[in-house]
Write a protein that holds these residues in place. Structure first.
Motif, PDB file in Angstrom:
ATOM      1  N   GLU A 118       0.867  -1.170   0.037  1.00 25.03           N
ATOM      2  CA  GLU A 118      -0.039   0.138  -0.157  1.00 25.03           C
ATOM      3  C   GLU A 118       0.753   1.256   0.108  1.00 25.03           C
ATOM      4  O   GLU A 118       0.646   2.355  -0.702  1.00 25.03           O
ATOM      5  CB  GLU A 118      -0.838  -0.047   1.374  1.00 25.03           C
ATOM      6  N   ALA A 119       1.880   1.121   0.948  1.00 26.75           N
ATOM      7  CA  ALA A 119       3.014   2.455   1.028  1.00 26.75           C
ATOM      8  C   ALA A 119       3.463   2.465  -0.456  1.00 26.75           C
ATOM      9  O   ALA A 119       3.596   3.761  -0.947  1.00 26.75           O
ATOM     10  CB  ALA A 119       4.041   2.168   1.927  1.00 26.75           C
ATOM     11  N   VAL A 120       3.740   1.473  -1.482  1.00 22.04           N
ATOM     12  CA  VAL A 120       4.410   1.793  -2.595  1.00 22.04           C
ATOM     13  C   VAL A 120       3.545   2.258  -3.667  1.00 22.04           C
ATOM     14  O   VAL A 120       3.954   3.350  -4.334  1.00 22.04           O
ATOM     15  CB  VAL A 120       4.973   0.528  -2.945  1.00 22.04           C
ATOM     16  N   ARG A 121       2.404   1.729  -3.436  1.00 18.63           N
ATOM     17  CA  ARG A 121       1.092   2.602  -4.390  1.00 18.63           C
ATOM     18  C   ARG A 121       0.980   4.002  -4.115  1.00 18.63           C
ATOM     19  O   ARG A 121       0.836   4.681  -4.935  1.00 18.63           O
ATOM     20  CB  ARG A 121      -0.154   1.672  -4.077  1.00 18.63           C
ATOM     21  N   SER A 122       1.185   4.371  -2.667  1.00 16.64           N
ATOM     22  CA  SER A 122       1.129   5.709  -2.528  1.00 16.64           C
ATOM     23  C   SER A 122       2.130   6.474  -2.823  1.00 16.64           C
ATOM     24  O   SER A 122       2.036   7.606  -3.392  1.00 16.64           O
ATOM     25  CB  SER A 122       0.952   6.187  -0.749  1.00 16.64           C
TER      26      SER A 122
ATOM     27  N   THR B 106       4.157  10.937  -0.207  1.00 16.43           N
ATOM     28  CA  THR B 106       4.928  10.487   0.718  1.00 16.43           C
ATOM     29  C   THR B 106       4.547  10.364   1.865  1.00 16.43           C
ATOM     30  O   THR B 106       5.006   9.428   2.771  1.00 16.43           O
ATOM     31  CB  THR B 106       6.151  11.286   0.520  1.00 16.43           C
ATOM     32  N   ASP B 107       3.936  11.236   2.318  1.00 11.13           N
ATOM     33  CA  ASP B 107       3.306  11.368   3.986  1.00 11.13           C
ATOM     34  C   ASP B 107       2.652  10.143   4.001  1.00 11.13           C
ATOM     35  O   ASP B 107       2.497   9.407   5.164  1.00 11.13           O
ATOM     36  CB  ASP B 107       2.549  12.541   4.005  1.00 11.13           C
ATOM     37  N   VAL B 108       1.495   9.876   3.046  1.00 16.24           N
ATOM     38  CA  VAL B 108       0.647   8.744   3.379  1.00 16.24           C
ATOM     39  C   VAL B 108       1.637   7.386   3.466  1.00 16.24           C
ATOM     40  O   VAL B 108       1.424   6.527   4.289  1.00 16.24           O
ATOM     41  CB  VAL B 108      -0.238   8.591   2.320  1.00 16.24           C
ATOM     42  N   ALA B 109       2.555   7.210   2.580  1.00 18.41           N
ATOM     43  CA  ALA B 109       3.407   5.873   2.411  1.00 18.41           C
ATOM     44  C   ALA B 109       4.226   5.922   3.696  1.00 18.41           C
ATOM     45  O   ALA B 109       4.299   4.861   4.252  1.00 18.41           O
ATOM     46  CB  ALA B 109       4.267   6.178   1.268  1.00 18.41           C
ATOM     47  N   LEU B 110       4.694   6.958   4.308  1.00 16.48           N
ATOM     48  CA  LEU B 110       5.442   7.120   5.417  1.00 16.48           C
ATOM     49  C   LEU B 110       4.574   6.272   6.732  1.00 16.48           C
ATOM     50  O   LEU B 110       5.026   5.953   7.489  1.00 16.48           O
ATOM     51  CB  LEU B 110       6.326   8.222   5.773  1.00 16.48           C
ATOM     52  N   ASN B 111       3.364   7.031   6.694  1.00 10.75           N
ATOM     53  CA  ASN B 111       2.316   6.839   7.767  1.00 10.75           C
ATOM     54  C   ASN B 111       1.905   5.306   7.766  1.00 10.75           C
ATOM     55  O   ASN B 111       1.995   4.590   8.654  1.00 10.75           O
ATOM     56  CB  ASN B 111       1.214   7.387   7.701  1.00 10.75           C
ATOM     57  N   LYS B 112       2.115   4.652   6.644  1.00  8.69           N
ATOM     58  CA  LYS B 112       1.726   3.188   6.343  1.00  8.69           C
ATOM     59  C   LYS B 112       2.727   2.391   6.851  1.00  8.69           C
ATOM     60  O   LYS B 112       2.742   1.181   7.500  1.00  8.69           O
ATOM     61  CB  LYS B 112       1.233   2.775   5.047  1.00  8.69           C
ATOM     62  N   LEU B 113       4.113   2.934   6.528  1.00  7.53           N
ATOM     63  CA  LEU B 113       5.240   1.977   6.981  1.00  7.53           C
ATOM     64  C   LEU B 113       5.298   2.086   8.406  1.00  7.53           C
ATOM     65  O   LEU B 113       5.834   1.081   8.919  1.00  7.53           O
ATOM     66  CB  LEU B 113       6.380   2.705   5.842  1.00  7.53           C
TER      67      LEU B 113
ATOM     68  N   SER C 240      11.888   0.157   2.233  1.00  6.88           N
ATOM     69  CA  SER C 240      10.782   0.928   1.837  1.00  6.88           C
ATOM     70  C   SER C 240      10.775   2.129   2.552  1.00  6.88           C
ATOM     71  O   SER C 240      10.583   3.134   1.834  1.00  6.88           O
ATOM     72  CB  SER C 240       9.489   0.262   2.123  1.00  6.88           C
ATOM     73  N   VAL C 241      11.035   2.363   3.810  1.00  5.13           N
ATOM     74  CA  VAL C 241      11.235   3.489   4.538  1.00  5.13           C
ATOM     75  C   VAL C 241      12.205   4.423   3.621  1.00  5.13           C
ATOM     76  O   VAL C 241      12.186   5.666   3.555  1.00  5.13           O
ATOM     77  CB  VAL C 241      11.434   3.451   5.920  1.00  5.13           C
ATOM     78  N   GLY C 242      13.493   3.787   3.433  1.00  5.58           N
ATOM     79  CA  GLY C 242      14.354   4.812   2.818  1.00  5.58           C
ATOM     80  C   GLY C 242      13.991   5.149   1.677  1.00  5.58           C
ATOM     81  O   GLY C 242      14.348   6.209   1.129  1.00  5.58           O
ATOM     82  N   VAL C 243      13.297   4.212   0.606  1.00  7.73           N
ATOM     83  CA  VAL C 243      12.937   4.665  -0.742  1.00  7.73           C
ATOM     84  C   VAL C 243      11.750   5.768  -0.639  1.00  7.73           C
ATOM     85  O   VAL C 243      12.044   7.070  -1.260  1.00  7.73           O
ATOM     86  CB  VAL C 243      12.201   3.567  -1.424  1.00  7.73           C
ATOM     87  N   ALA C 244      11.082   6.016   0.610  1.00  6.69           N
ATOM     88  CA  ALA C 244      10.084   7.032   0.743  1.00  6.69           C
ATOM     89  C   ALA C 244      10.653   8.157   1.061  1.00  6.69           C
ATOM     90  O   ALA C 244      10.348   9.304   0.875  1.00  6.69           O
ATOM     91  CB  ALA C 244       8.832   6.473   1.721  1.00  6.69           C
ATOM     92  N   LEU C 245      11.583   8.062   2.116  1.00  6.78           N
ATOM     93  CA  LEU C 245      12.282   9.276   2.670  1.00  6.78           C
ATOM     94  C   LEU C 245      13.095   9.967   1.270  1.00  6.78           C
ATOM     95  O   LEU C 245      13.288  11.110   1.202  1.00  6.78           O
ATOM     96  CB  LEU C 245      13.185   8.831   3.594  1.00  6.78           C
ATOM     97  N   MET C 246      13.574   9.177   0.505  1.00  7.83           N
ATOM     98  CA  MET C 246      14.416   9.671  -0.676  1.00  7.83           C
ATOM     99  C   MET C 246      13.475  10.454  -1.824  1.00  7.83           C
ATOM    100  O   MET C 246      13.671  11.401  -2.022  1.00  7.83           O
ATOM    101  CB  MET C 246      14.980   8.447  -1.758  1.00  7.83           C
TER     102      MET C 246
END
Length: 848
Positions: A56-60, A66-73, A89-95
């Motif tokens: 789900e985070a990847v789809r976000s 990115t905020d939604v993705a990081l919240n899901k992670l 995935s956290v690293g990818v989202a932060l990038m």
């Protein structure tokens, strides 16, 4: 997909996602640039704990949220603990979060956090493999875990390279601000080399410092020309990767302007005067005299010229007819003529000698002219203050002209301020202007303009003209007057006198310099109020040349006559790479439109406060800490802060040396604005969309607004304590309810007719809603003492100061131009204020 897991197989699958326009693809040999060149591997393992939330985070992320993705992670990690896949995935989202940040320092923070997340993933993957021995190492699971480790390591390397590139780019920007362009270029080149893909921001910045270095340190246009082309190629490549980027477009336009200007300088090398519409000018001249300026840049920039006209209409109406403007482009001509201005068109990119060629053309038409910069305002009629005894009557930038005028130990640009020049058409005036143009047809036909810059290039024609006149005076070829003082010779033949018959060709050109107490430069009017020494309520004219951010000063001091409050608050925040506007938490206005984003349909609301002083605390720090608290409270309530005018003027290092105690009344001595102490440009560019100047409270618009105390402490006390979940939707929704309950008042007043204290309210607000807003507004940063900017005279010691750990936008060391950097230069008294304005530690910023 790696060979160990075919598509659709139940085992571990690692899919390389490009987080941009394409959801799924393999990485080509030469990857197209997407945002920050993000090409990171994601570990998606159906059997891994938290995989559902991970996907789900990847789809976000693919949607750019990115905020939604990081919240899901974060939820997945809280429920299942840290796993290789989740940390990766956290690293990818932060990038990806770093990608969308405009501010270099914010990018670096996210790059650093991403590198830490990938490092954690690598550690976890190593830990899992460490437990595998013997035959187990050959199982499919072990192979998957080896691949996981490989992916995490590769991502860590990429993130680390992005981080290093970001760091080097930031260092280059800092060096650029100090005019250390060659060192900055080294940093930007290193940033490009460190980045795993082409980094357009570093390329754009490299192009910028190349053109600056080429301009200011080359011997002439032949040397500069190929460097301009090199800069252009770099910036054009950056444009392809960042189409529409404001900073890149700004650099491109500047390089283009320099290339066009260089061509124009060559073509105009022999041009001595401009052709002017003589019949039109004679029709509007008053007693053969014009009031003239020139303007370009379209409707927006022509507002300064229109403001000058409006000041004449209000304060010296006799000269309205004589006001004329030479427009440098068709849009400006249309805007000016639409406002009833007599104008004509002269299209050019060669503005270097435009002032002087325009002056030469008007004098050749046998007209007198008061030639002005557009940021001058009439506060009365200056003509009765003219002496009528010289070819030119001019303004000065000196603070102590009776002591310092024409002394070569001072910078030449102090002697004459070319933003105000009255010229009579005489043989000597015409000859002086033509001789000056001939000697300086190119901006490289000069000498080093100031220490630390070097080279011969100088576009500052005020400095060049003043040096030209000073040397004529020293050579006996010019005479200058100030009050009763005479400098130089009236005649080329020193034995000639007024009583003797003499050859008119021996008469020297003459320049009278006016005292700034009457013909006021910016420091004299906007800060010192030195006109009161002459018994004047206002000087006849004032020039907004001292201090950065002219519009702020003109608005605050009540001389911006073209204000349109209906349109003003609809403007969005302006992006500036060096002074970026403060970004508010994304969910702060969940209930409706952001009142600070621009284009709001709702009328603006305001807040103002009075400070309750604490006797045993640092007074200046109290003022600035209260200012930061009030801004935080006002933004939380969706209101613009009205800046205070309650700073203690006596706390300024300039108070005695600049004799302010003799021009300020007792009441006024406690009614200074923040700009007497801190840099207006940095503060207003960062927070200007969230506030209005103190002078706003003197406007008719403000007087029409309703104002009342709000009893905020009572209302805040009644709310739930949500600080344990800062930035959450519930906190912001409760804050929205509070905002709506206060909508009845246009202006909320704190500390006026109540006992409220703005610092206590800020603390209560944080107690209830957390520090998310405060952290967004008050970002820690080093505030440097930029001694390289301070003026020094020959033999004078370099200024001394210390950098401080403060917050972005508050800088009490860089009050430029004409204020902090000239104090020691003129008086030997140090500018001694702390660079962080005394509030860094109180706002949570400490050196580490």
């Amino acid at each position: 997909q790696p060979s160990n897991g075919a598509a659709g197989s139940p085992g571990s699958q690692m899919t390389r996602h490009a987080l941009g326009t394409t959801n799924l693809r393999s990485a080509p040999a030469e990857r197209p640039y997407i945002g920050d060149g993000l090409e990171f591997a994601l570990i998606l393992d159906a059997s891994s704990p938290g995989n559902s939330l991970n996907e789900e985070a990847v789809r976000s992320l693919q949607k750019g949220d990115t905020d939604v993705a990081l919240n899901k992670l974060q939820k997945a990690i809280k429920k299942h603990g840290k796993t290789v896949a989740l940390q990766n995935s956290v690293g990818v989202a932060l990038m990806y979060a770093a990608k969308i940040r405009k501010e270099p320092s914010q990018k670096e923070v996210f790059h650093n956090a991403a590198a830490t997340a990938f490092k954690s993933a690598v550690k976890l993957a190593k830990g899992r493999l460490k437990g595998k021995t013997g035959k187990a190492r050959k199982t499919k699971t072990s192979t998957d875990e080896e691949d996981d480790l490989e992916v995490a390591r590769a991502n860590e390397v990429l993130a680390t390279r992005h981080l290093e590139s970001s760091r080097l780019n930031r260092l280059g920007v800092e060096l650029d601000l100090q005019n250390r362009w060659e060192e900055a270029a080294e940093m930007f080149r290193a940033a490009l080399e460190a980045a795993p893909v082409f980094e357009p921001r570093a390329a754009n910045n490299l192009g910028a410092v190349i053109y600056k270095n080429a301009t200011h340190r080359s011997a002439g246009w032949s040397e500069a020309e190929p460097l301009y082309e090199q800069a252009r190629q770099l910036v054009e490549r950056a444009m392809k990767h960042m189409p529409g980027s404001t900073p890149v477009m700004k650099t491109f336009r500047e390089v283009q302007r320099l290339q066009d200007s260089l061509k124009a300088w060559r073509e105009n090398a022999d041009l001595k005067e401009l052709s002017v519409p003589e019949s039109k000018l004679r029709q509007v001249a008053v007693n053969g005299t014009l009031v003239c300026t020139w303007s370009g840049g379209g409707a927006k920039f022509s507002l300064m010229a229109i403001n000058l006209l409006e000041s004449i209409r209000r304060n010296a109406p006799r000269w309205e007819q004589a006001f004329v403007v030479m427009a440098l482009d068709k849009e400006t001509e249309l805007a000016l003529s639409g406002n009833g201005v007599t104008t004509w068109l002269y299209e050019t990119v060669d503005i270097y000698m435009t002032r002087w060629r325009l002056l030469a053309g008007i004098l050749a038409a046998d007209l007198k002219v008061l030639l002005l910069d557009t940021d001058v305002v009439f506060l009365g009629d200056p003509f009765p203050h003219f002496f009528g005894d010289a070819d030119f009557e001019v303004m000065t930038d000196h603070l102590f002209p009776s002591r310092d005028l024409w002394d070569s130990k001072w910078r030449d640009e102090e002697h004459i301020n070319t933003g105000f020049m009255f010229a009579r058409s005489t043989a000597t005036s015409r000859a002086l202007v033509r001789d000056f143009i001939t000697a300086h047809h190119s901006p490289w036909a000069s000498e080093a303009p100031s220490p630390g810059v070097g080279g011969s290039y100088d576009l500052f024609d005020q400095r060049i003209f003043a040096r030209f006149v000073r040397r004529l005076i020293e050579d006996g070829l010019c005479v200058s007057f100030y009050e009763e003082k005479v400098y130089g010779q009236r005649y080329r033949d020193a034995s000639s006198s007024d009583e003797d018959a003499f050859d008119p060709s021996l008469l020297n050109p003459s320049v009278r310099v006016h005292d700034p107490e009457v013909i006021a430069h910016g420091a004299s009017f906007f800060w010192l109020r030195s006109h009161r020494s002459r018994g004047l309520q206002n000087p006849p004219v004032a020039h907004a040349n001292f201090g950065r951010h002219k519009l702020y000063f003109m608005r605050d001091r009540g001389v911006w006559y073209t204000e349109n409050f209906t349109e003003r608050f609809k403007d969005p925040p302006q992006f500036d790479e060096y002074f970026p506007a403060a970004t508010l938490p994304k969910n702060l206005f969940l209930d409706g439109e952001d009142p600070f984003a621009g284009g709001s349909s709702m009328p603006p609301k305001f807040l103002r406060y009075r400070l309750r002083m604490v006797d045993d605390a640092d007074e200046l720090a109290q003022h600035f800490l209260a200012l930061t608290a009030a801004l935080e409270v006002s933004v939380a309530l969706g209101r613009r802060l009205i800046l205070p005018d309650s700073f203690n003027c006596r706390l300024q290092p300039t108070w005695e040396p600049y004799r302010m105690s003799s021009t300020f009344t007792s009441e006024e001595s406690s009614r200074c604005t923040f700009d007497f102490f801190a840099d207006a440009q940095g503060f207003v560019k960062r927070f200007g969309h969230l506030l209005v100047e103190a002078g706003f409270a003197q406007s008719d618009y403000f007087r029409s607004l309703s104002a009342e105390p709000a009893a905020l402490s009572v209302q805040l006390q009644s709310l739930s304590n949500l600080s344990q979940k800062p930035g959450g939707e519930k906190a912001f929704l409760e804050l929205a309810v509070l905002r709506h309950s206060l909508e009845g008042a246009d202006v909320i007043e704190i500390g006026f007719d109540d006992e409220e204290d703005v610092l206590e309210l800020r603390n209560l607000l944080r107690q209830k809603f957390g520090t998310t807003l405060g952290k967004a507004l008050w970002q820690c940063a080093w505030v440097d003492f930029e001694g390289w900017f301070y003026a020094t005279r020959p033999g004078q010691a370099e200024p001394v100061g210390e950098r401080a750990c403060g917050v972005r936008g508050l800088d009490c060391c860089s009050v430029y131009h004409g204020w902090a950097e000239k104090l020691e230069y003129f008086t030997d008294v140090r500018w001694s204020l702390p660079c962080d304005c005394g509030v860094g530690a109180a706002l949570g910023c400490v050196a580490r």
